[in-house]
Write an enzyme that holds these catalytic residues in place. Sequence first.
Site, mmCIF file in Angstrom:
data_model
loop_
_atom_site.group_PDB
_atom_site.id
_atom_site.type_symbol
_atom_site.label_atom_id
_atom_site.label_comp_id
_atom_site.label_asym_id
_atom_site.label_seq_id
_atom_site.Cartn_x
_atom_site.Cartn_y
_atom_site.Cartn_z
ATOM 1 N N HIS A 18 3.035 -5.112 -22.665
ATOM 2 C CA HIS A 18 2.261 -6.343 -22.718
ATOM 3 C C HIS A 18 0.783 -6.001 -22.881
ATOM 4 C CE1 HIS A 18 5.693 -8.767 -21.568
ATOM 5 N NE2 HIS A 18 5.901 -8.023 -20.505
ATOM 6 N N ARG A 44 4.177 2.312 -19.260
ATOM 7 C CA ARG A 44 5.340 1.456 -19.502
ATOM 8 C C ARG A 44 5.437 1.202 -21.000
ATOM 9 N NH1 ARG A 44 6.562 -4.391 -16.759
ATOM 10 N NH2 ARG A 44 4.676 -4.994 -17.891
ATOM 11 N N GLU A 61 14.930 -5.913 -14.020
ATOM 12 C CA GLU A 61 14.249 -7.211 -13.942
ATOM 13 C C GLU A 61 15.148 -8.359 -14.394
ATOM 14 O OE1 GLU A 61 10.817 -7.066 -16.499
ATOM 15 O OE2 GLU A 61 11.799 -5.656 -17.862
ATOM 16 N N ASP A 100 10.356 -11.771 -13.644
ATOM 17 C CA ASP A 100 11.415 -11.891 -14.640
ATOM 18 C C ASP A 100 12.781 -11.974 -13.976
ATOM 19 O OD1 ASP A 100 10.174 -11.914 -17.239
ATOM 20 O OD2 ASP A 100 9.532 -9.871 -16.867
#
Length: 256
Positions: free
Chosen positions: A41, A66, A142, A168
């Site tokens: 993200h 990540r 998640e 999530d």
Amino acid sequence: MKRADLGEANPVLYHQSVPSFSMPEWATAAGYDGVVLDLQHGELGLEAACGILRSSPRRSAYTYARVGSLDPAPVLRLLDSGARGVIAPTIESRAEAVALVNAVKYPPLGGRSLGPSRPALYEGTSYTEAGNRAVSAIAQIETRTGVDRAEEIISTPGLDSIYLGPADLAVSYGLPGRGDWAEGPVREAVAHLREVTSAHGVTLGIYSGQPAYAAGLLAAGLVDYVALGIDLVLLNRAFVDTIAALDSARSPGSAA
């Protein structure tokens, strides 16, 4: 980051989503133990992330990245630049966990290509064995499916840690996408993952934006480490608080 290597420490990291070289230094000075460079993200791309990693000390134990997928090519570049852990999101099966380990670990645990492009990155007589000890393969769970398959995921040879994405996960249970659940299926999932990770000697981490909530999880022994906050959210909070303090000081009746 196996449980046997963690000792009594409970590392605190933050998510970085912008290509800033100075932010990890400021965070460390404030007391954070490390960073999750978030290529899933935000605005942080591979080139910038590799540059930030190379600007960080070689022995920064909690300098994680990540990634957005299990593609081994960017994982390899991040590792060769100095990442000490790779978080793969939305792991839902043993096969995906195996693919993560294969990308992160040298043989015989995985299939990482040997390319020591950063000097003295790993200490030890065997570079590959030292690299496998130094670098963590971290599966992010998640979704409800991931929780249901926790045993098959967490028992994957070479997997070091589970990272829980509570917002999530909440959405996958049909709940609002927030993270600070004190009861209900998300909290039950935390307890379940704690039980399974403990049985397999794997660490458990979680993202949280609430310091008090994170402190409660750590105090209860439900998690081993936390990622506390996202850079842009933390900056926004500082901006809002600063303007609010200015407006309060300028309001009628305030002290001169």
